[in-house]
Design a protein around this motif. Structure first.
Motif, PDB file in Angstrom:
ATOM      1  N   GLN A 158      -5.800   2.395  -7.634  1.00 17.08           N
ATOM      2  CA  GLN A 158      -6.329   3.407  -6.710  1.00 17.08           C
ATOM      3  C   GLN A 158      -7.411   2.784  -5.842  1.00 17.08           C
ATOM      4  O   GLN A 158      -8.323   2.139  -6.337  1.00 17.08           O
ATOM      5  CB  GLN A 158      -6.901   4.586  -7.489  1.00 17.08           C
ATOM      6  N   ALA A 159      -7.297   2.987  -4.535  1.00 14.96           N
ATOM      7  CA  ALA A 159      -8.290   2.486  -3.598  1.00 14.96           C
ATOM      8  C   ALA A 159      -9.260   3.581  -3.173  1.00 14.96           C
ATOM      9  O   ALA A 159     -10.374   3.295  -2.759  1.00 14.96           O
ATOM     10  CB  ALA A 159      -7.607   1.896  -2.366  1.00 14.96           C
ATOM     11  N   GLY A 160      -8.836   4.837  -3.253  1.00 12.31           N
ATOM     12  CA  GLY A 160      -9.708   5.931  -2.866  1.00 12.31           C
ATOM     13  C   GLY A 160      -8.946   7.208  -2.648  1.00 12.31           C
ATOM     14  O   GLY A 160      -7.709   7.242  -2.722  1.00 12.31           O
ATOM     15  N   VAL A 161      -9.697   8.276  -2.377  1.00 11.00           N
ATOM     16  CA  VAL A 161      -9.122   9.592  -2.120  1.00 11.00           C
ATOM     17  C   VAL A 161      -9.688  10.101  -0.805  1.00 11.00           C
ATOM     18  O   VAL A 161     -10.891  10.008  -0.557  1.00 11.00           O
ATOM     19  CB  VAL A 161      -9.463  10.581  -3.263  1.00 11.00           C
ATOM     20  N   SER A 185       0.896   9.658 -11.120  1.00 12.87           N
ATOM     21  CA  SER A 185       1.035   9.088 -12.463  1.00 12.87           C
ATOM     22  C   SER A 185       2.027   7.926 -12.469  1.00 12.87           C
ATOM     23  O   SER A 185       1.788   6.904 -13.114  1.00 12.87           O
ATOM     24  CB  SER A 185       1.492  10.179 -13.436  1.00 12.87           C
ATOM     25  N   LEU A 186       3.125   8.079 -11.757  1.00 14.34           N
ATOM     26  CA  LEU A 186       4.113   7.000 -11.662  1.00 14.34           C
ATOM     27  C   LEU A 186       3.466   5.730 -11.120  1.00 14.34           C
ATOM     28  O   LEU A 186       3.628   4.647 -11.677  1.00 14.34           O
ATOM     29  CB  LEU A 186       5.286   7.414 -10.760  1.00 14.34           C
ATOM     30  N   TYR A 187       2.721   5.844 -10.026  1.00 12.44           N
ATOM     31  CA  TYR A 187       2.117   4.659  -9.424  1.00 12.44           C
ATOM     32  C   TYR A 187       1.107   4.007 -10.352  1.00 12.44           C
ATOM     33  O   TYR A 187       1.062   2.787 -10.476  1.00 12.44           O
ATOM     34  CB  TYR A 187       1.494   5.008  -8.074  1.00 12.44           C
ATOM     35  N   ARG A 188       0.308   4.814 -11.024  1.00  6.96           N
ATOM     36  CA  ARG A 188      -0.685   4.252 -11.960  1.00  6.96           C
ATOM     37  C   ARG A 188       0.004   3.472 -13.083  1.00  6.96           C
ATOM     38  O   ARG A 188      -0.403   2.364 -13.416  1.00  6.96           O
ATOM     39  CB  ARG A 188      -1.538   5.363 -12.560  1.00  6.96           C
ATOM     40  N   THR A 189       1.034   4.050 -13.669  1.00  6.78           N
ATOM     41  CA  THR A 189       1.709   3.389 -14.787  1.00  6.78           C
ATOM     42  C   THR A 189       2.562   2.202 -14.335  1.00  6.78           C
ATOM     43  O   THR A 189       2.928   1.378 -15.156  1.00  6.78           O
ATOM     44  CB  THR A 189       2.564   4.380 -15.601  1.00  6.78           C
ATOM     45  N   ALA A 190       2.842   2.121 -13.036  1.00  2.00           N
ATOM     46  CA  ALA A 190       3.599   0.983 -12.494  1.00  2.00           C
ATOM     47  C   ALA A 190       2.674  -0.141 -12.021  1.00  2.00           C
ATOM     48  O   ALA A 190       3.124  -1.087 -11.381  1.00  2.00           O
ATOM     49  CB  ALA A 190       4.491   1.445 -11.348  1.00  2.00           C
ATOM     50  N   GLY A 191       1.376  -0.015 -12.323  1.00  2.00           N
ATOM     51  CA  GLY A 191       0.445  -1.098 -12.027  1.00  2.00           C
ATOM     52  C   GLY A 191      -0.237  -1.038 -10.677  1.00  2.00           C
ATOM     53  O   GLY A 191      -0.867  -2.000 -10.258  1.00  2.00           O
ATOM     54  N   TRP A 192      -0.147   0.083  -9.998  1.00  2.00           N
ATOM     55  CA  TRP A 192      -0.817   0.243  -8.715  1.00  2.00           C
ATOM     56  C   TRP A 192      -2.275   0.607  -8.958  1.00  2.00           C
ATOM     57  O   TRP A 192      -2.598   1.299  -9.934  1.00  2.00           O
ATOM     58  CB  TRP A 192      -0.121   1.321  -7.882  1.00  2.00           C
ATOM     59  N   ILE A 214       0.845  -1.186   0.000  1.00  2.00           N
ATOM     60  CA  ILE A 214       0.000   0.000   0.000  1.00  2.00           C
ATOM     61  C   ILE A 214       0.878   1.233   0.000  1.00  2.00           C
ATOM     62  O   ILE A 214       2.063   1.172   0.349  1.00  2.00           O
ATOM     63  CB  ILE A 214      -0.960   0.026   1.213  1.00  2.00           C
ATOM     64  N   LEU A 215       0.304   2.365  -0.393  1.00  2.00           N
ATOM     65  CA  LEU A 215       0.994   3.651  -0.314  1.00  2.00           C
ATOM     66  C   LEU A 215      -0.044   4.749  -0.438  1.00  2.00           C
ATOM     67  O   LEU A 215      -1.188   4.510  -0.818  1.00  2.00           O
ATOM     68  CB  LEU A 215       2.072   3.790  -1.390  1.00  2.00           C
ATOM     69  N   ASP A 216       0.380   5.944  -0.082  1.00  2.00           N
ATOM     70  CA  ASP A 216      -0.458   7.109  -0.331  1.00  2.00           C
ATOM     71  C   ASP A 216       0.411   8.208  -0.908  1.00  2.00           C
ATOM     72  O   ASP A 216       1.613   8.249  -0.681  1.00  2.00           O
ATOM     73  CB  ASP A 216      -1.172   7.574   0.948  1.00  2.00           C
ATOM     74  N   LEU A 258      -3.625  22.358   2.849  1.00  2.00           N
ATOM     75  CA  LEU A 258      -4.218  21.022   2.833  1.00  2.00           C
ATOM     76  C   LEU A 258      -4.480  20.540   1.407  1.00  2.00           C
ATOM     77  O   LEU A 258      -4.900  21.320   0.543  1.00  2.00           O
ATOM     78  CB  LEU A 258      -5.535  21.018   3.604  1.00  2.00           C
ATOM     79  N   HIS A 259      -4.253  19.234   1.196  1.00  2.00           N
ATOM     80  CA  HIS A 259      -4.497  18.593  -0.096  1.00  2.00           C
ATOM     81  C   HIS A 259      -5.104  17.217   0.132  1.00  2.00           C
ATOM     82  O   HIS A 259      -4.852  16.578   1.168  1.00  2.00           O
ATOM     83  CB  HIS A 259      -3.188  18.406  -0.877  1.00  2.00           C
ATOM     84  N   PRO A 260      -5.859  16.718  -0.848  1.00  2.00           N
ATOM     85  CA  PRO A 260      -6.338  15.342  -0.763  1.00  2.00           C
ATOM     86  C   PRO A 260      -5.183  14.366  -1.001  1.00  2.00           C
ATOM     87  O   PRO A 260      -4.169  14.718  -1.608  1.00  2.00           O
ATOM     88  CB  PRO A 260      -7.381  15.245  -1.878  1.00  2.00           C
ATOM     89  N   THR A 261      -5.366  13.158  -0.524  1.00  2.00           N
ATOM     90  CA  THR A 261      -4.383  12.093  -0.693  1.00  2.00           C
ATOM     91  C   THR A 261      -5.054  10.911  -1.384  1.00  2.00           C
ATOM     92  O   THR A 261      -6.175  10.541  -1.037  1.00  2.00           O
ATOM     93  CB  THR A 261      -3.817  11.649   0.665  1.00  2.00           C
ATOM     94  N   THR A 262      -4.357  10.323  -2.346  1.00  2.00           N
ATOM     95  CA  THR A 262      -4.846   9.139  -3.041  1.00  2.00           C
ATOM     96  C   THR A 262      -4.161   7.913  -2.449  1.00  2.00           C
ATOM     97  O   THR A 262      -2.938   7.891  -2.298  1.00  2.00           O
ATOM     98  CB  THR A 262      -4.557   9.231  -4.554  1.00  2.00           C
ATOM     99  N   LEU A 263      -4.959   6.907  -2.116  1.00  2.00           N
ATOM    100  CA  LEU A 263      -4.452   5.642  -1.593  1.00  2.00           C
ATOM    101  C   LEU A 263      -4.363   4.639  -2.738  1.00  2.00           C
ATOM    102  O   LEU A 263      -5.275   4.552  -3.561  1.00  2.00           O
ATOM    103  CB  LEU A 263      -5.384   5.104  -0.515  1.00  2.00           C
ATOM    104  N   PHE A 264      -3.282   3.888  -2.766  1.00  2.00           N
ATOM    105  CA  PHE A 264      -3.056   2.872  -3.788  1.00  2.00           C
ATOM    106  C   PHE A 264      -2.682   1.549  -3.127  1.00  2.00           C
ATOM    107  O   PHE A 264      -2.154   1.524  -2.008  1.00  2.00           O
ATOM    108  CB  PHE A 264      -1.889   3.271  -4.701  1.00  2.00           C
ATOM    109  N   TYR A 265      -2.907   0.450  -3.864  1.00  2.00           N
ATOM    110  CA  TYR A 265      -2.443  -0.867  -3.430  1.00  2.00           C
ATOM    111  C   TYR A 265      -1.947  -1.637  -4.651  1.00  2.00           C
ATOM    112  O   TYR A 265      -2.285  -1.324  -5.791  1.00  2.00           O
ATOM    113  CB  TYR A 265      -3.546  -1.658  -2.711  1.00  2.00           C
TER     114      TYR A 265
END
Length: 184
Positions: free
Chosen positions: A150-153, A141-148, A130-132, A165-172
């Motif tokens: 998105q679990a949510g924002v 963009s790096l995470y998306r193209t590396a096959g991660w 997992i990562l955020d 403040l900014h939103p954070t995207t969670l990936f797995y």
């Protein structure tokens, strides 16, 4: 474009302490460039080096693994894996602090570090990572193209170095043999 002779190395606790100053230079550069890594500006290289030194016990206990990418003696990139410490979570780990010095970006180093961490996690028996990251950041963009995936924002999750403040995207991502198993 200057050619980079990159050497990727996993650090022991002793090596982390020895590299703390150059890791501090990297971290303060990335924060100064606006990356949301948990720190606010002003953030000096000395403060950043001290933060790295504080991680040595976790590295010594194998709760945290840290890799560096070096061009000669200079650290130009790093990535860490935090391993879950709960008995029901030992199959998962979290990518932390993937960063590349601004002078070394755009050459695939971030992907190289991410891939090294994924392979090492799988070799350690991890099957889920997992990562955020800050939503709409270049890292997303790096995470998306590396096959991660998105679990949510999460809105207003963290601030950038200036305190906004900014939103954070969670990936797995599934890694290892289970990544190609049934249902995946």
């Amino acid at each position: 474009m200057t050619r980079i002779r990159t050497r990727i190395q996993r650090l022991s606790a002793t090596e982390l302490l020895a590299a703390a100053d150059t890791l501090g230079d990297l971290l303060s550069d990335v924060v100064a460039d606006g990356s949301s890594l948990g720190f606010l500006v002003p953030f000096s290289p000395d403060e950043a080096a001290e933060w790295w030194r504080s991680l040595a016990p976790a590295v010594a206990d194998d709760r945290l693994a840290v890799w560096t990418a070096r061009d000669g003696d200079r650290v130009i990139g790093t990535v860490s894996i935090a391993f879950a410490d709960k008995p029901n979570g030992r199959h998962r780990a979290e990518i932390n602090k993937l960063m590349v010095h601004r002078t070394a970006r755009g050459r695939g180093l971030g992907r190289t570090l991410l891939t090294a961490a994924e392979h090492a996690a799988a070799a350690a028996g991890v099957t889920l990572m997992i990562l955020d990251t800050q939503t709409a950041s270049p890292a997303e963009s790096l995470y998306r193209t590396a096959g991660w995936t998105q679990a949510g924002v999460i809105p207003d999750f963290a601030t950038d170095p200036s305190g906004t403040l900014h939103p954070t995207t969670l990936f797995y991502k599934h890694v290892g043999l289970e990544a190609v198993g049934p249902g995946r």
